[in-house]
Scaffold this motif. Structure first.
Motif, PDB file in Angstrom:
ATOM      1  N   ARG A   1     -14.206   9.482  -3.056  1.00  0.00           N
ATOM      2  CA  ARG A   1     -13.962   8.841  -4.342  1.00  0.00           C
ATOM      3  C   ARG A   1     -13.474   9.838  -5.389  1.00  0.00           C
ATOM      4  N   HIS A   2     -13.695  11.136  -5.126  1.00  0.00           N
ATOM      5  CA  HIS A   2     -13.174  12.177  -6.015  1.00  0.00           C
ATOM      6  C   HIS A   2     -11.788  12.653  -5.584  1.00  0.00           C
ATOM      7  N   LEU A   3     -11.418  12.361  -4.334  1.00  0.00           N
ATOM      8  CA  LEU A   3     -10.147  12.853  -3.803  1.00  0.00           C
ATOM      9  C   LEU A   3      -9.034  11.820  -3.858  1.00  0.00           C
ATOM     10  N   VAL A   4      -9.384  10.543  -3.987  1.00  0.00           N
ATOM     11  CA  VAL A   4      -8.399   9.470  -3.909  1.00  0.00           C
ATOM     12  C   VAL A   4      -8.346   8.723  -5.239  1.00  0.00           C
ATOM     13  N   LEU A   5      -7.128   8.528  -5.717  1.00  0.00           N
ATOM     14  CA  LEU A   5      -6.895   7.790  -6.960  1.00  0.00           C
ATOM     15  C   LEU A   5      -6.176   6.483  -6.619  1.00  0.00           C
ATOM     16  N   PRO A   6      -6.759   5.326  -6.934  1.00  0.00           N
ATOM     17  CA  PRO A   6      -6.061   4.067  -6.676  1.00  0.00           C
ATOM     18  C   PRO A   6      -5.043   3.775  -7.785  1.00  0.00           C
ATOM     19  N   VAL A   7      -3.781   3.740  -7.422  1.00  0.00           N
ATOM     20  CA  VAL A   7      -2.691   3.498  -8.362  1.00  0.00           C
ATOM     21  C   VAL A   7      -2.017   2.190  -7.980  1.00  0.00           C
ATOM     22  N   TRP A   8      -1.830   1.316  -8.955  1.00  0.00           N
ATOM     23  CA  TRP A   8      -1.272  -0.003  -8.677  1.00  0.00           C
ATOM     24  C   TRP A   8       0.248   0.016  -8.752  1.00  0.00           C
ATOM     25  N   ASP A   9       0.845  -0.596  -7.751  1.00  0.00           N
ATOM     26  CA  ASP A   9       2.290  -0.709  -7.614  1.00  0.00           C
ATOM     27  C   ASP A   9       2.635  -2.196  -7.564  1.00  0.00           C
ATOM     28  N   TYR A  10       3.810  -2.551  -8.088  1.00  0.00           N
ATOM     29  CA  TYR A  10       4.182  -3.961  -8.197  1.00  0.00           C
ATOM     30  C   TYR A  10       5.561  -4.194  -7.593  1.00  0.00           C
ATOM     31  N   ALA A  11       5.768  -5.409  -7.058  1.00  0.00           N
ATOM     32  CA  ALA A  11       7.020  -5.699  -6.364  1.00  0.00           C
ATOM     33  C   ALA A  11       7.424  -7.157  -6.566  1.00  0.00           C
ATOM     34  N   LEU A  12       8.729  -7.381  -6.449  1.00  0.00           N
ATOM     35  CA  LEU A  12       9.313  -8.712  -6.479  1.00  0.00           C
ATOM     36  C   LEU A  12      10.127  -8.927  -5.213  1.00  0.00           C
ATOM     37  N   MET A  13      10.248 -10.192  -4.802  1.00  0.00           N
ATOM     38  CA  MET A  13      11.146 -10.558  -3.708  1.00  0.00           C
ATOM     39  C   MET A  13      12.055 -11.674  -4.200  1.00  0.00           C
TER      40      MET A  13
ATOM     41  N   ALA B   1      16.161   8.322  -8.182  1.00  0.00           N
ATOM     42  CA  ALA B   1      15.627   9.676  -8.125  1.00  0.00           C
ATOM     43  C   ALA B   1      14.746  10.054  -9.310  1.00  0.00           C
ATOM     44  N   GLY B   2      14.334   9.116 -10.129  1.00  0.00           N
ATOM     45  CA  GLY B   2      13.499   9.453 -11.273  1.00  0.00           C
ATOM     46  C   GLY B   2      12.043   9.661 -10.897  1.00  0.00           C
ATOM     47  N   ASN B   3      11.272  10.201 -11.846  1.00  0.00           N
ATOM     48  CA  ASN B   3       9.825  10.249 -11.658  1.00  0.00           C
ATOM     49  C   ASN B   3       9.270   8.828 -11.579  1.00  0.00           C
ATOM     50  N   GLN B   4       9.744   7.972 -12.476  1.00  0.00           N
ATOM     51  CA  GLN B   4       9.498   6.539 -12.370  1.00  0.00           C
ATOM     52  C   GLN B   4      10.687   5.948 -11.628  1.00  0.00           C
ATOM     53  N   PHE B   5      10.469   5.518 -10.413  1.00  0.00           N
ATOM     54  CA  PHE B   5      11.603   5.120  -9.580  1.00  0.00           C
ATOM     55  C   PHE B   5      11.396   3.732  -8.998  1.00  0.00           C
ATOM     56  N   HIS B   6      12.517   3.113  -8.653  1.00  0.00           N
ATOM     57  CA  HIS B   6      12.508   1.840  -7.948  1.00  0.00           C
ATOM     58  C   HIS B   6      12.767   2.087  -6.467  1.00  0.00           C
ATOM     59  N   TYR B   7      12.213   1.233  -5.633  1.00  0.00           N
ATOM     60  CA  TYR B   7      12.572   1.199  -4.217  1.00  0.00           C
ATOM     61  C   TYR B   7      13.023  -0.228  -3.904  1.00  0.00           C
ATOM     62  N   TYR B   8      14.028  -0.363  -3.045  1.00  0.00           N
ATOM     63  CA  TYR B   8      14.540  -1.688  -2.768  1.00  0.00           C
ATOM     64  C   TYR B   8      15.256  -1.714  -1.432  1.00  0.00           C
ATOM     65  N   ARG B   9      15.272  -2.923  -0.842  1.00  0.00           N
ATOM     66  CA  ARG B   9      15.853  -3.075   0.486  1.00  0.00           C
ATOM     67  C   ARG B   9      16.134  -4.544   0.746  1.00  0.00           C
TER      68      ARG B   9
ATOM     69  N   THR C   1      16.010  -7.822   3.368  1.00  0.00           N
ATOM     70  CA  THR C   1      15.195  -8.354   4.452  1.00  0.00           C
ATOM     71  C   THR C   1      16.104  -8.992   5.496  1.00  0.00           C
ATOM     72  N   SER C   2      15.504  -9.442   6.596  1.00  0.00           N
ATOM     73  CA  SER C   2      16.293 -10.035   7.679  1.00  0.00           C
ATOM     74  C   SER C   2      16.987 -11.323   7.247  1.00  0.00           C
ATOM     75  N   ASP C   3      16.431 -12.012   6.241  1.00  0.00           N
ATOM     76  CA  ASP C   3      17.063 -13.249   5.765  1.00  0.00           C
ATOM     77  C   ASP C   3      17.790 -13.050   4.441  1.00  0.00           C
ATOM     78  N   ASP C   4      18.211 -11.815   4.176  1.00  0.00           N
ATOM     79  CA  ASP C   4      19.091 -11.473   3.046  1.00  0.00           C
ATOM     80  C   ASP C   4      18.448 -11.679   1.677  1.00  0.00           C
ATOM     81  N   ARG C   5      17.176 -11.454   1.586  1.00  0.00           N
ATOM     82  CA  ARG C   5      16.511 -11.305   0.296  1.00  0.00           C
ATOM     83  C   ARG C   5      16.536  -9.830  -0.092  1.00  0.00           C
ATOM     84  N   ILE C   6      16.251  -9.549  -1.355  1.00  0.00           N
ATOM     85  CA  ILE C   6      16.083  -8.161  -1.801  1.00  0.00           C
ATOM     86  C   ILE C   6      14.654  -7.986  -2.287  1.00  0.00           C
ATOM     87  N   LEU C   7      13.959  -7.038  -1.684  1.00  0.00           N
ATOM     88  CA  LEU C   7      12.682  -6.593  -2.236  1.00  0.00           C
ATOM     89  C   LEU C   7      12.976  -5.531  -3.289  1.00  0.00           C
TER      90      LEU C   7
END
Length: 466
Positions: free
Chosen positions: A257-269, A292-300, A302-308
């Motif tokens: 509990r001293h080594l791990v920090l729970p950080v919340w991440d959010y996503a849309l589809m 490439a920012g410190n605050q960055f987006h990730y996106y990809r 899906t098999s049915d042509d949605r974008i996460l």
């Protein structure tokens, strides 16, 4: 902003896209009463499932029991973006800055780990939507161009298929007016459907004879003769050994509990793109992208042509809460939606079908921490900081080796033998984390220049330079 007034979000369901489907394995019964097992695995995410599978494959007679507090794949394993990387060090540049003398070994072990994942899935004929297409990191600010050119050279030094794309070439590959260039690396991983991967590993574990229990939170551990007594909500298990794979969730071992920090991440589809919408993007290789920012987006795609579309906001809630109500954060979803349409204005009018949040297990150095407790009867691997889809298998292997007291190439690594710096306790933790978050935001706004607080953290080996 009211969620329904944000662009595209009026009909977005609060549900995880990857696991919002029928035909999933389970449900599995809660553990009640007393039980015994050779190995108890605590946590039903990727680390726990891989540990259970590898323990049974190595010693089929081992009685393995897995306990999950919610449902299997409930946490980060079922909520991530599906980027699967061969990196064990949260990226090559981070590994070079933290463990330069071991980097070649870490790179090789990471590549071997990804190969072994593919071989396991092939052996069990598991279709998890795995595509080893690599990744592109895009520059969206001038200072990021130089940073990515330096990263290109590092990748080339380690034999990766890496190429720099200038702004015109990048937009010919994937079209966004925000792109100033991009680093295309084709040899370091790719994409997977994380829900299908969770389900496949669950079925493999079940076929191998792992006893699976959901809705069974572990409330404590204590010595019991030559083994351990693992207490649960409605029962207990006498175990020879215990492997903790709790990740962002509170572990029944105080030091974590001293080594791990729970950080919340959010996503849309998004809803599925029409053929003209998809054609407006290009994106013929269908690789994952991040900026490439410190605050960055990730996106990809899906098999049915949605974008996460996820990332950017990384929120630590005071007290480290991981209660599911923290997923209901309208401001983060509205911000993500605005950034999405700024990046892809040609998709204006597209709607989002799903929105969700989840806790990531971060350590102060951005890579997993490993160790043992209770005289070597308990092993653990936690803290992947968002890059655990593949690295979790490596973590499970290391934890099993530590429990078996095996001296291996992996257990000899400094990354394994040395723990990250602990996070301070509350009430100091939240203001320090918030100070760091704001310093990272300022660095993005000041052409990447890191202020005195970030430079101090860098000097102490804290992982905010990755």
């Amino acid at each position: 902003m009211i969620l329904g007034t944000a662009p595209g979000l009026a009909d977005a369901r609060e549900a995880v896209f990857w696991t919002d489907r029928p035909g999933r394995p389970g449900p599995f019964p809660a553990l009640t009463g007393r039980a015994e097992a050779d190995l108890v695995v605590v946590g039903g995410g990727f680390t726990g499932l891989w540990a259970a599978i590898m323990a049974k494959e190595e010693y089929p007679g081992t009685d393995v029991l897995l306990l999950e507090a919610s449902t299997i794949g409930f946490g980060g394993s079922g909520r991530n973006g599906g980027f699967i990387s061969d990196s064990l060090t949260h990226g090559l540049s981070h590994g070079a800055s933290r463990w330069p003398s071991e980097l070649k070994t870490l790179v090789r072990l990471g590549r071997e780990n990804l190969t072994e994942i593919v071989e396991t899935l092939d052996r069990h004929e598991a279709d998890v939507g795995l595509r080893l297409t690599g990744k592109t990191t895009v520059a969206v600010a001038p200072h990021q161009v130089g940073e990515l050119r330096a990263l290109e050279r590092l990748h080339l030094e380690h034999g990766d298929d890496a190429v720099w794309l200038d702004a015109e070439e990048m937009r010919a590959d994937v079209d966004s007016p925000t792109y100033l260039g991009g680093l295309r690396v084709r040899s370091t991983g790719g994409l997977v459907d994380p829900g299908l991967l969770v389900d496949a590993l669950t079925r493999i574990a079940e076929r191998l004879g792992v006893r699976l229990h959901e809705r069974t939170p572990v409330t404590g551990m204590a010595r019991a003769g030559a083994g351990l007594r693992v207490a649960t909500g409605n029962g207990s298990v006498i175990a020879g050994q215990v492997l903790l794979a709790t990740n962002a969730y509170p572990a029944p071992l105080r030091r974590l509990r001293h080594l791990v920090l729970p950080v919340w991440d959010y996503a849309l589809m998004t809803e599925p793109l029409s053929p003209p919408q998809l054609a407006s993007l290009g994106w013929r290789e269908r690789q994952g992208l991040t900026d490439a920012g410190n605050q960055f987006h990730y996106y990809r795609l899906t098999s049915d042509d949605r974008i996460l579309w996820g990332g950017y906001d990384a929120i630590y809630h005071r007290g480290g809460t991981v209660d599911d109500h923290e997923a209901r954060r309208p401001a983060s979803y509205a911000l993500l939606a605005r950034h999405f349409f700024e990046t892809f204005p040609q998709l204006e009018g597209l709607g989002f079908s799903h929105r969700w949040g989840g806790a990531i297990d971060s350590t102060s150095r951005f890579t997993a921490t490993f160790g043992t407790a209770f005289g070597g009867r308990v092993g653990y691997a936690v803290g992947y900081t968002g890059l655990g889809v593949a690295a979790s298998r490596f973590g499970a292997r290391v934890a099993l080796d530590l429990l078996a007291r095996r001296a291996t190439e992996s257990t000899a690594l400094k990354m394994v033998r040395r723990s990250p710096a602990p996070f301070p306790p509350e009430p100091l933790r939240w203001p320090i984390v918030e100070l760091t978050r704001r310093a990272l935001v300022r660095a993005d706004r000041r052409e990447g220049r890191r202020g005195p607080w970030l430079r101090l953290l860098d000097a102490f080996g804290v992982g905010f330079n990755s």
